[in-house]
Design an enzyme around this catalytic site. Structure first.
Site, mmCIF file in Angstrom:
data_model
loop_
_atom_site.group_PDB
_atom_site.id
_atom_site.type_symbol
_atom_site.label_atom_id
_atom_site.label_comp_id
_atom_site.label_asym_id
_atom_site.label_seq_id
_atom_site.Cartn_x
_atom_site.Cartn_y
_atom_site.Cartn_z
ATOM 1 N N LYS A 196 -38.527 -78.497 -81.229
ATOM 2 C CA LYS A 196 -37.300 -78.625 -82.270
ATOM 3 C C LYS A 196 -37.544 -77.673 -83.069
ATOM 4 O O LYS A 196 -38.256 -77.405 -84.044
ATOM 5 C CB LYS A 196 -37.416 -80.137 -82.903
ATOM 6 C CG LYS A 196 -36.375 -80.564 -83.644
ATOM 7 C CD LYS A 196 -36.566 -82.054 -83.990
ATOM 8 C CE LYS A 196 -35.725 -82.487 -85.313
ATOM 9 N NZ LYS A 196 -34.245 -82.363 -84.871
HETATM 10 N N1 PMP Z 1 -31.301 -83.883 -79.587
HETATM 11 C C1 PMP Z 1 -31.359 -83.008 -80.720
HETATM 12 C C2 PMP Z 1 -30.868 -81.759 -80.349
HETATM 13 C C3 PMP Z 1 -31.722 -83.356 -81.973
HETATM 14 O O1 PMP Z 1 -31.518 -82.618 -82.944
HETATM 15 C C4 PMP Z 1 -32.394 -84.791 -81.856
HETATM 16 C C5 PMP Z 1 -32.399 -85.196 -83.669
HETATM 17 N N2 PMP Z 1 -33.980 -84.860 -83.791
HETATM 18 C C6 PMP Z 1 -32.111 -85.639 -80.881
HETATM 19 C C7 PMP Z 1 -31.705 -84.856 -79.539
HETATM 20 C C8 PMP Z 1 -32.849 -86.955 -81.262
HETATM 21 O O2 PMP Z 1 -34.246 -86.805 -81.335
HETATM 22 P P1 PMP Z 1 -34.877 -88.075 -82.165
HETATM 23 O O3 PMP Z 1 -34.585 -89.333 -81.383
HETATM 24 O O4 PMP Z 1 -36.362 -87.738 -81.839
HETATM 25 O O5 PMP Z 1 -34.514 -87.994 -83.607
#
Ligand code: PMP
Length: 310
Positions: free
Chosen positions: A161
């Site tokens: 991320k």
């Molecule tokens: N995909 C992307 C591109 C994101 O930015 C997020 C948010 N973090 C998610 C999926 C969902 O991930 P999470 O459930 O860990 O927040």
């Protein structure tokens, strides 16, 4: 006027400083090259035990994994960053918050090679309502398939991320908003369903849940993982598989997952109604179980909650 619901303090590389003082120099490496990794985490005000952070262990682990992929050495241990997030909620006297830890390359030089740029680690917490809008949880959102593609394999690592990837997310989101949609669904480089600009996606067909595998350029979402576990324990079959675009149009139900978006139903895609054009029954059941756990209405059988004030 800033839309931030500003809190008192920000944890800035080991020290609490005032919100307004938490600034970086324009010459910082991150400003020019997007050299950052971060997380988005929610802290919920549970019914009987107050503030509880959802899956703090997994989010902190993913932060360290993202940094490792990008060869960023976080100058704090996992335990220090874990504890600092709890402390930031406490210092700001919050019961409910969105937590944003971010690790970035700071100010020293501007070669692409980061050289001696210091690695900073910052934690902000503030109040952030429903990401896709208040009505969405019940009503669902209208989305489009984006004209933008998610990262091809071996370009930007999707499992990390990192800040720079959100330039791609912005293209998806801005295009969707411009055309009157709440969000866009991006396909991967092979043309299969990938994810939203900030959400993973699930499709339900004949009672089975499908979600793209990690190889389809998706973030390994922690809400995605939570929904897989909740749905499986509720007796649903969950399959991670390549999803062709047209499966979106004939699905019985579709929903997004994410720390910000939580579990948000999708009611139309490219103006084609999903199922009956409103939240479907399986989505509703999974949502209810998810919210019951995070709001402390039922016992948390997974140990997902870290209580802040206990
Ligand atoms: N995909 C992307 C591109 C994101 O930015 C997020 C948010 N973090 C998610 C999926 C969902 O991930 P999470 O459930 O860990 O927040």
């Amino acid at each position: 006027m800033s839309k931030f619901d500003e809190t008192l303090k920000i944890w800035f590389s080991g020290k609490f400083i005032d919100w307004k003082d938490a600034t970086v120099h324009v010459g910082a490496h991150v400003v020019h090259y997007g050299s950052s990794v971060f997380e988005g985490i929610r802290c919920y005000n549970t019914e009987n035990r107050g503030a509880a952070i959802f899956r703090l262990k997994e989010h902190t682990k993913r932060l360290f994994n993202s940094a490792k992929i990008y060869r960023i050495e976080i100058p704090f241990t996992y335990e220090e960053v874990f504890d600092a997030q709890i402390e930031t909620i406490k210092v700001n006297k919050q019961q409910e918050a969105y937590i944003r830890p971010i690790v970035f390359r700071g100010y020293d030089s501007l070669g692409v090679h980061p050289g001696a740029c210091p690695v900073e680690c910052v934690i902000m917490t503030w109040a952030w309502g429903k990401y896709l809008g208040d009505e969405v949880i019940n009503e669902g959102v209208d989305v489009r398939v984006s004209s933008w593609t998610r990262m091809a394999p071996n370009t930007f690592p999707a499992l990390a991320k990192c800040g720079a990837i959100y330039m791609n997310s912005q293209l998806i989101k801005l295009e969707a908003a411009q055309d009157g949609y709440v969000e866009g669904i991006a396909l991967d480089a092979a043309g299969y369903v990938s994810e939203g600009s900030g959400e993973n996606i699930f499709i339900i067909q004949d009672g089975i849940l499908f979600t793209p595998p990690l190889g389809a350029s998706v973030l390994p979402g922690i809400t995605r993982d939570s929904v897989i576990r909740i749905a499986t324990d509720m007796g649903y079959k969950v399959v991670e598989k390549i999803i062709p675009r047209e499966m979106l149009y004939i699905a019985d139900e579709v929903f997004f997952t994410g720390s910000a978006a939580e579990v948000s139903p999708i009611r139309s895609i490219d103006h084609i109604p999903v199922g009956a054009g409103r939240r479907g029954p399986i989505t509703e059941r999974i949502q209810r179980r998810f919210f019951d756990i995070i709001e402390g209405k039922v016992e948390d059988p997974y140990g997902w909650l870290t209580y802040v004030y206990e």
